[in-house]
Design a protein around this motif. Structure first.
Motif: not given
Length: 352
Positions: A175-181, A211-227
């Motif tokens: 199980v790989v946890a990915v914590l994205v700032g 996988i989780t993003t953070s409060r500082r994550t750019d919206e384009y990174v969020e969208q990429a992660v979601e896609d």
């Protein structure tokens, strides 16, 4: 030995700051049999108020009598009437620091600050818990330096949190946890980075990805992660934090993981993962542009020095610009097996 019957956190409502304070407070509670009380939360403070009350009037707190602190707190709507003796106030972050000091001065109690507050420095406080990468005086006996940030992670509790949070879910053996700032003055992970680096994880169909993003994550990174991961069959959980700001999943994710990857911009999440017992895979991200930062390495050098110390203690693996995920994921788990908890060490130091 200082004896505290109560610990009160002064919270600026920033989750990362609160978790640093909570970690130390809870260990004082465990080791010193103290009650960790409800936090005192700061109100929204306008920029003008920050200048006039925090940066100008707040600087006077160390040099004035207790009545000044009471009046200063009252101007923000706070009363000290119900504060009990033998209380330790604790805070993290520059905005909360003057309040932490004022409550202690107004009530005759003690105070501890985490991170070097730009407004006051560490000198007025009874205890200062400062990450090595923050400015500090190493000869000051009231200062304890920590490797990374103290935090609220308590290894045995992560498993319980995962069992509850992921109840009735079945994951793969790995199980790989990915914590994205996210973006700050020094780092700027972008969508291209997300697709090229995080997208490479989709090669591993035999692992579960949390996988989780953070409060500082750019919206384009969020969208990429979601896609990339929202409909990916091996995704066990995905949290876009900006859309679910009240969800706190990091503890549960760490409790379920066998391998943890964290972006280098988030000292807090790296520290939490290391405290949870993992040899963290450090994901390098693009740096912010700008002549000063590019020419002098401003801002990132001190973090790199911290990561080098963690690497020397076998707490992290620096995966570089192009991560070798095959090598990192080859073992059944990436646990360091060391006793590492800076919040506990800070609590022990305060209680000596």
């Amino acid at each position: 030995m200082p004896q505290f019957k109560h610990v009160v956190i002064i919270s600026d409502n920033i989750r990362g700051h609160y978790h640093q304070s909570l970690g130390v407070a809870e260990w004082i509670g465990r080791l010193g049999n103290a009650e960790v009380c409800e936090p005192i939360k700061l109100p929204e403070i306008s920029n003008l108020t920050k200048i006039l009350k925090l940066k100008i009037a707040g600087k006077k707190i160390p040099y004035k009598d207790p009545e000044f602190s009471k009046e200063w707190l009252s101007s923000f709507g706070f009363s000290t009437e119900k504060i009990k003796p033998e209380t330790l106030f604790i805070s993290a972050g520059s905005n909360a620091a003057p309040f932490c000091l004022a409550f202690a001065r107004a009530t005759g109690n003690k105070c501890a600050v985490i991170m070097t507050p730009s407004i006051l420095g560490t000198k007025p406080f009874d205890f200062a818990i400062i990450p090595e990468h923050d400015p500090h005086n190493p000869e000051d006996k009231k200062v304890l330096t920590t490797l990374g940030a103290p935090n609220h992670i308590y290894e045995s509790l992560t498993k319980k949190a995962a069992e509850s949070f992921f109840a009735n879910r079945t994951f793969n053996q790995k199980v790989v946890a990915v914590l994205v700032g996210g973006n700050d003055a020094n780092y700027k992970p972008d969508a291209q980075w997300a697709h090229e680096v995080l997208g490479d994880l989709k090669r591993f169909s035999d692992v579960t990805i949390l996988i989780t993003t953070s409060r500082r994550t750019d919206e384009y990174v969020e969208q990429a992660v979601e896609d990339m991961f929202m409909s990916y069959p091996s995704t066990g959980y995905i949290l876009i934090l900006s859309r679910n700001p009240k969800v706190n999943a990091v503890t549960s994710i760490l409790g379920a993981a066998t391998h943890v990857l964290v972006t280098e911009d988030s000292v807090s999440m790296v520290s939490e993962a290391v405290t949870a017992g993992f040899k963290v895979g450090l994901l390098r991200v693009p740096k912010s542009s700008g002549f000063v930062k590019k020419f002098f390495g401003y801002g990132t050098k001190r973090f790199d020095e911290m990561f080098e110390k963690m690497k020397a203690r076998d707490l992290i693996t620096d995966l570089g610009i192009i991560p070798d995920f095959d090598k990192f994921l080859a073992p059944d788990s990436q646990c360091h097996g060391k006793d590492f908890n800076e919040a506990r060490r800070a609590a022990e130091w305060i209680l000596k």
